[in-house]
Structures are given as structure tokens and as C-alpha cells.
Design a protein around this motif. Structure first.
Motif, PDB file in Angstrom:
ATOM      1  N   PHE A 285      41.709  76.619 -17.773  1.00 19.18           N
ATOM      2  CA  PHE A 285      40.676  75.874 -17.057  1.00 19.18           C
ATOM      3  C   PHE A 285      39.280  76.281 -17.514  1.00 19.18           C
ATOM      4  O   PHE A 285      39.027  77.451 -17.795  1.00 19.18           O
ATOM      5  CB  PHE A 285      40.788  76.112 -15.548  1.00 19.18           C
TER       6      PHE A 285
ATOM      7  N   TYR B 254      39.174  84.891 -13.545  1.00 20.73           N
ATOM      8  CA  TYR B 254      39.862  84.108 -12.517  1.00 20.73           C
ATOM      9  C   TYR B 254      39.045  82.937 -11.988  1.00 20.73           C
ATOM     10  O   TYR B 254      39.577  82.049 -11.321  1.00 20.73           O
ATOM     11  CB  TYR B 254      40.284  85.009 -11.344  1.00 20.73           C
TER      12      TYR B 254
ATOM     13  N   GLY C  67      40.034  78.965 -12.784  1.00 16.98           N
ATOM     14  CA  GLY C  67      41.285  78.596 -12.124  1.00 16.98           C
ATOM     15  C   GLY C  67      41.093  78.472 -10.616  1.00 16.98           C
ATOM     16  O   GLY C  67      41.591  77.541  -9.980  1.00 16.98           O
TER      17      GLY C  67
ATOM     18  N   LEU D 157      50.840  76.930 -21.747  1.00 13.48           N
ATOM     19  CA  LEU D 157      51.227  77.620 -20.516  1.00 13.48           C
ATOM     20  C   LEU D 157      50.337  78.819 -20.235  1.00 13.48           C
ATOM     21  O   LEU D 157      50.593  79.600 -19.327  1.00 13.48           O
ATOM     22  CB  LEU D 157      52.698  78.040 -20.606  1.00 13.48           C
ATOM     23  N   ASN D 158      49.261  78.943 -21.016  1.00 18.20           N
ATOM     24  CA  ASN D 158      48.293  80.009 -20.767  1.00 18.20           C
ATOM     25  C   ASN D 158      47.148  79.471 -19.915  1.00 18.20           C
ATOM     26  O   ASN D 158      46.930  78.270 -19.865  1.00 18.20           O
ATOM     27  CB  ASN D 158      47.749  80.538 -22.094  1.00 18.20           C
ATOM     28  N   PRO D 159      46.426  80.350 -19.250  1.00 21.48           N
ATOM     29  CA  PRO D 159      45.299  79.886 -18.432  1.00 21.48           C
ATOM     30  C   PRO D 159      44.361  79.044 -19.293  1.00 21.48           C
ATOM     31  O   PRO D 159      44.014  79.436 -20.400  1.00 21.48           O
ATOM     32  CB  PRO D 159      44.621  81.185 -17.990  1.00 21.48           C
TER      33      PRO D 159
END
Ligand code: FAD
Lengths: 74, 558
Positions: free
Chosen positions: A9, A20, A23, A5-7
């Protein structure tokens, strides 16, 4: 495997200078994929996408967690 | 009139050319004394190039415009001598709150990255920024500011740009070798030269209000998606200096600006937003229309476009003035080398190349923010709302919420001025060729300071050494002879231990090893740094010939 459930990508071979960026890259691709579709077509696309990704993940335990997390907020 | 700010009135003086009838000849004329024109003038002034600045107005930016100035802009302003004033007056904030409809979804605390001189950003009304820059410019030699001087025509022929300037006392002509067009989004210069600005990506309207809060209100950033007091749109609340809070109401393209601006429409909205009986006074209200677009190329013969004249973005992510100052930063040293005959005019193509790349990154980021904030289709809105829902519980959802990304400088990694690393795995970290330099705390003769204040305005070769006292004669000799022809390269040794380098080569101490860590440096590592504090090349061992070749490449002399 527990649901991540953590970033998470990233793209192989690509360097990111802002946290960022990966994502946002994905989100733009996602919205672009829907461009010019009717609402009904978009719904179908989403269903196909979920099935493709679910098969790729494969692990039923992980999928169960994802399904329930998705359901919780609806 | 604002309650918290008095607009300065800059003095108009009758230009001597009006009575003499002579044409004024200058090497460089800057049209527009907004933040970017003033930045370009201050940059050239640092390079000892005489500059004439013309502006049709006689004061600073009126009303509420730019608010957020990000770290790289502050570092550039440091080089221009106004960073301290901007940071002292500016407001820092750490806590951001994101609301969806009537609920707070999450909040974050942007703890500033330690060991950088400047924070990620400060908030300050644009008129203060311009006031400080104009005062600095007025105090510099070789920099002439002419207020209430309006450029009414421009022609270009061969190596000369000719301008006709209108004042209240009449007209005069200016002949310049170079013109920097910093005349804003509507750029009359662009129009006079018949140039186009391309790629209208989207347009949007915002109602901008400045309010003075009577009581304490937290210095936080509040962003609402689809709030009950402004359904279907977004709202941003930000603190500026002097207890003035800035509120951005997104209106959408179909709104009627005149109707929206009326106090009877604005005041209830703000009251609903603050959600209580807090007292406030309205200081400023206006409606702005934004476009996202840029010119195809930023240099046209001897006319160089900077700032809003060259590119415009929506305000999400605060990129206008921030990126404009980076234009000035990129252009100054290149124009200096070309004027001095040390680099071919082709070097100015790289100004356009690098800043077009940066403008595209800015356009991409503000387009992405806009698409998130204002979804264009039903499915896009469903995804956006799903992200906001997931953000409540899950970190990955928070990372996807895009309410405007902090303006960060472009990494010019694809620039033709770079010399690529010799081996792709030679270095870790992010200081690769084309990167804007990371700052680090240093000691200079025992005095605390910052790496970025020690370099810039000319080429530097940063040489990392374990012990400055132990450099051998061959290294000292090489470090003393890095200049490429008439283009000087100043060596600067940086080491974990104090000491003195032979041969009078200046050195810095990196007591906690932060510079070495950020630059992934070992004993013998060399970084070639451009005058605008970008990395041009780097090596694990010093080879003067390679440094010279990289300088040649970085100046289009290869
Ligand atoms: C609501 C709003 C919010 C914003 N928020 C931010 C933010 O948070 N951060 C940020 O970085 N940016 C922000 N911006 C953008 C920022 O205001 C602009 O990018 C910036 O002002 C551009 O500077 P400039 O010097 O290129 O042009 P301008 O500031 O527009 O200056 C142009 C100058 O040219 C002069 N001029 C024009 N024509 C002539 C002529 N014919 N002869 C002589 N002089 C002439 C004008 O008098 C003016 O002084 C915001 C803008 C708005 C409207």
C-alpha cells in the motif's frame, strides 16, 4: 503478473515514517466505508468492491491466483 | 506491598511559608510528580530555570501501569540523565507471537536497528521509571520537590498564577509566572480552571495483572485475539523487570470491574492462558478504564498542560508516558526562551500546535488498534478474522495485523517553526524539517559516543565536511557567527576524517559515514537543530544569514 503477497500500500505524494502506516490507512478507509450499513448492505458493498478491483487488475492469471489463495483458507 | 518492589517514601517537610505566612513566589511551578511532571522539571532544570514541583502523594506510581518506553522517550530520558538507569533495569524483547483463537498465527523477531544508542523499546514497571526520575530530580540544584503538597485551588490573572496548597500542617499560597499542569488524567487543575477535555472517542476496560513466574519464561510478547480462555476479547503478555510478567486482559465496556478482579476469576484465566502447570504468584490485579480524548489546546494563558492532563489514549501501543515525555521535551526550551524574553509568548502556541498534532496521531493509532482488536460490526470482525487467517501464510497479511503499533515520535513536518527545504528534491531520506533526529555512532576526540548525546538543550548547526582540517577561513568565520541576537547557535562539524577545526569549533568524526547517510549529507550540508533534537531547517551550502533567519522562524521571532 504474479500475485503480490508482500505489503504493497502507498499513496502518491504521501510520505510515510512508519512501515505500518499505509496499510493502516487503507484498513481504516475500508472499515469506514462500511459504517452504518446493514450486514446485507455490507455484503453487497464487498461484492461490488471485489468486482471493481478485479476489473482494475484485469489479468486473469493474477486473479486466478488470488481467488485460489482466498479460497484456501475458508 | 509487592513482593518484588518496595515503594520509596519521599520525605514531607513542613513548608516554611506555613509559619511565615508569606506567599511563595516562583517562576515556574509544576503540579504533579508523575513521569511527565518530573520530566518537565528536569528539562527546565537543564535550562537553569528554578522549578518547584508539588505532588499530593509521597511515593511513585502504585501498582502496574506503564510498561513500554520507546526509543524517543529513552533518548529524552538520556538528556534528563536517567536513560542509562532505565535501560539497565529494563527488559528488552525481540520475539513477538500472535495467536488467534487456539493457534499461533505467526511470530516475528524485531531485530533492533543497528547503530542507534537506544533500542526500539524497553519494558519496565512505571514505579522504577518514576523512582529514577525522582532521585535525579532530588539531586539537581534549583529543583525543589514538595511531596504531600496538594493544590486545592488555582486562579490566573494577568501574568500571575496563584495556587493554594494544602499540607498536613496547613495551607499556603504560591504565586508563579507559569504553571505546568502535569496532574494526570483527572487533572484537578483543568477542572479548577473550568477547562474541558474534548473528543471522547472510545472507552474501554482492562484487567491488569502482574504475576511473578517461578520458572523461566521467555522474554517475548504474546498477543491473543479471541483466545479460548477469554473469548471475544484480547490478551497481552509482556515481560517486565524482576521476572514480573504483565498480563492485560481486555474486558470490554460492559464488564463488572469488581467481579473481574476477584482472584477466583483471575487465577483460572491465567492458568488457562499459560496452558500448563507453571507456577506463578499474583503480584497485582486492578481494573483500569481508558478514554481516548484530548484538550482542544494545551496552553491556556500561563497554564501549560502536559501528559495525561492534556491527552489520554488507550494502552494499545504504549503512548501515555512516551508522548508525555515528548511534551516536556517540546515545552522546556520554548518556556526558557519566553521567560528570558528572547521569544514572544506566541512560541508557546507552537507547543500546543505541535503536541496537539502528535496527540492526534497517537489517538488515531490507538483508535485503529482498538478497532482492529475489538471490531465494532460483523463485517469489521469478518475482515479482522480474514487478516489473521491470511497472516499465517502471507507477509501482506502480517503487516495488516494491528495488535498495537510501536510508539514512534511525530514528524512535525507541518509545524510553523520549520523552514522548508529550498527545493523539494534537495534531500533524500527522512530527516526533513520537523523530524525528530536519528541517532548515529560518532567519535568525539577519538572516544566512541552517540550523535544525540552531543546535541540538544540549545540550537546547534551541524555542518558536514569531508576534512575538518581543510575548512577555509570564511566557513570557520560563518560557523562562529550563527547566533541570532541573544539566541546562541552552536556549530558542530561532523566529518568522515579525524582532525581539528580552526577557531575552536567542536567536531565529531563519523567514521563509517552513518550520520552522513541518515542525514543524506554531502560536503557543505548544514542542519539547524532545535534544542529538543528536531530538525528546524537544512541546506546544501552554508549561509549564515539563512541560518539566522531559520532560528528566528523557529522561535517566533521572524
Ligand atoms: C494499565 C496501564 C498501562 C499503561 N501502559 C503504558 C505504557 O506501556 N507506556 C506508556 O508510555 N504509558 C503507559 N500508560 C500510561 C502512563 O501510565 C501515563 O500516561 C503516565 O503515568 C502519565 O504521566 P503523567 O505524569 O502525565 O500523570 P500521572 O502519572 O497520573 O501523574 C500525575 C501526578 O499528579 C499528582 N496530582 C494529581 N492531583 C494533584 C494535586 N491536586 N496536587 C498535587 N499533585 C497532584 C498525582 O499524585 C500524580 O503523581 C499506561 C497506563 C495504564 C493505567
Amino acid at each position: 503478473m504474479a500475485l503480490n503477497l508482500n505489503p504493497n500500500f502507498s499513496e502518491a505524494g504521501k510520505r510515510y515514517f512508519s512501515a505500518y502506516s499505509p496499510g493502516d490507512d487503507f484498513y481504516e478507509m475500508l472499515i469506514n466505508t462500511h459504517r452504518d450499513l446493514s450486514d446485507e448492505q455490507s455484503e453487497l458493498l464487498n461484492a461490488r468492491l471485489i468486482l471493481l478491483l478485479a476489473n482494475h487488475i484485469g489479468d486473469i492469471g493474477t486473479l486466478r491466483e488470488a481467488l485460489s489463495a482466498a479460497r484456501e483458507g475458508v | 506491598m509487592l513482593k518484588t518492589y518496595n515503594y520509596p517514601k519521599f520525605e514531607y517537610r513542613t513548608p516554611p511559608e506555613i509559619s511565615s505566612g508569606k506567599t511563595l513566589k516562583v517562576p515556574v511551578v509544576v503540579v504533579g510528580a508523575g513521569p511527565v511532571g518530573l520530566g518537565a522539571a528536569l528539562d527546565l532544570q537543564l535550562h537553569d530555570i528554578p522549578v518547584l514541583v508539588l505532588d499530593e502523594d509521597d511515593t511513585v506510581s502504585i501498582g502496574s501501569r506503564g510498561v513500554c518506553y520507546a526509543k524517543r522517550a529513552l533518548e529524552i530520558l538520556d538528556r534528563y540523565g536517567v536513560g542509562e538507569a532505565v535501560c539497565n533495569k529494563g527488559v528488552s524483547w525481540n520475539v513477538g507471537r500472535t495467536f488467534f483463537r487456539d493457534q499461533e498465527v505467526y511470530n516475528f523477531n524485531l531485530v533492533p536497528e543497528p547503530d542507534h544508542h537506544r533500542p526500539g523499546m524497553v519494558n519496565l514497571q512505571q514505579y522504577y521509571l518514576e523512582e529514577y526520575m525522582a532521585a535525579r530530580a532530588a539531586s539537581r540544584p534549583n529543583l525543589e520537590l514538595r511531596w504531600k503538597n496538594k493544590v486545592v485551588s488555582v486562579t490566573q490573572s494577568g501574568k500571575t498564577v496563584t495556587l493554594k496548597v494544602e499540607t498536613e500542617d496547613g495551607f499556603y499560597s504560591v504565586e508563579a509566572d507559569w504553571l505546568i499542569a502535569a496532574d494526570g488524567a483527572r487533572s484537578p487543575i483543568r477542572r479548577m480552571l473550568g477547562l474541558e477535555v474534548e473528543g471522547k472517542i472510545f472507552m474501554d476496560r482492562f484487567l491488569i495483572a502482574d504475576v511473578v513466574m517461578k520458572a523461566d519464561f521467555p522474554a517475548e510478547r504474546w498477543f491473543w485475539f479471541d483466545p479460548p480462555f477469554h473469548p471475544g476479547q484480547s490478551v497481552l503478555l509482556h515481560k517486565q523487570a524482576d521476572s514480573v510478567f504483565r498480563i492485560d486482559f481486555q474486558l470490554g465496556w460492559d464488564a463488572d470491574p469488581e467481579e473481574e478482579k476477584k482472584p477466583e476469576n483471575v487465577l483460572p484465566r491465567i492458568k488457562a492462558m499459560l496452558g500448563d502447570q507453571r507456577e506463578f504468584e499474583l503480584e497485582w490485579v486492578s481494573v483500569y478504564t481508558f478514554q481516548c480524548r484530548r484538550m482542544g489546546s494545551f496552553n491556556h494563558g500561563r497554564v501549560l498542560f502536559v501528559g495525561d492532563a492534556a491527552h489520554q489514549v488507550s494502552p494499545f501501543g504504549a503512548r501515555g508516558a512516551n508522548s508525555g515525555l515528548q511534551d516536556a521535551d517540546n515545552l522546556g526550551w520554548k518556556l526558557k526562551l519566553v521567560i528570558d524574553g528572547k521569544a514572544p509568548e506566541k512560541l508557546l502556541d507552537s507547543y500546543s500546535e505541535e503536541r496537539v498534532f502528535a496527540a492526534d496521531e497517537n489517538l488515531m493509532n490507538s483508535t485503529r488498534s482498538t478497532d482492529f482488536i475489538t471490531p465494532k460490526s460483523k463485517v469489521s470482525r469478518t475482515f479482522r478474522n480474514a487478516v489473521l487467517g491470511l497472516a499465517k501464510n502471507y507477509p501482506f497479511g502480517r503487516a495488516l495485523v494491528n495488535s498495537g503499533r510501536l510508539s514512534v515520535p511525530a514528524f512535525l513536518t507541518a509545524s510553523s517553526l520549520n523552514t522548508p527545504d529550498e527545493a523539494p528534491t534537495a534531500f533524500a531520506g527522512r530527516m526533513l524539517p520537523g523530524a525528530p533526529m536519528d541517532d548515529a555512532p560518532v567519535l568525539d576526540n577519538g572516544d566512541e559516543g552517540w550523535l544525540l548525546d552531543k546535541v540538544g538543550n540549545q540550537f546547534f548547526a551541524l555542518y558536514f565536511a569531508d576534512d575538518p582540517n581543510a575548512l577555509d577561513a570564511a566557513t570557520v568565520d560563518a560557523l562562529s557567527n550563527l547566533s541570532f541576537g541573544s539566541i546562541a547557535v552552536q556549530a558542530l562539524v561532523i566529518s568522515s576524517k579525524p582532525g581539528v577545526v580552526n577557531g575552536g569549533i567542536p567536531n565529531l568524526e563519523d567514521p563509517r559515514g552513518i550520520a552522513a547517510q541518515r542525514y543524506d549529507a554531502k560536503h557543505g550540508t548544514v542542519y539547524l537543530l532545535r534544542p529538543d533534537q528536531h530538525v528546524a531547517a537544512r541546506w546544501r551550502t552554508l549561509d549564515a544569514q539563512k541560518v539566522k533567519a531559520a532560528v528566528a522562524k523557529a522561535t517566533c521571532n521572524a
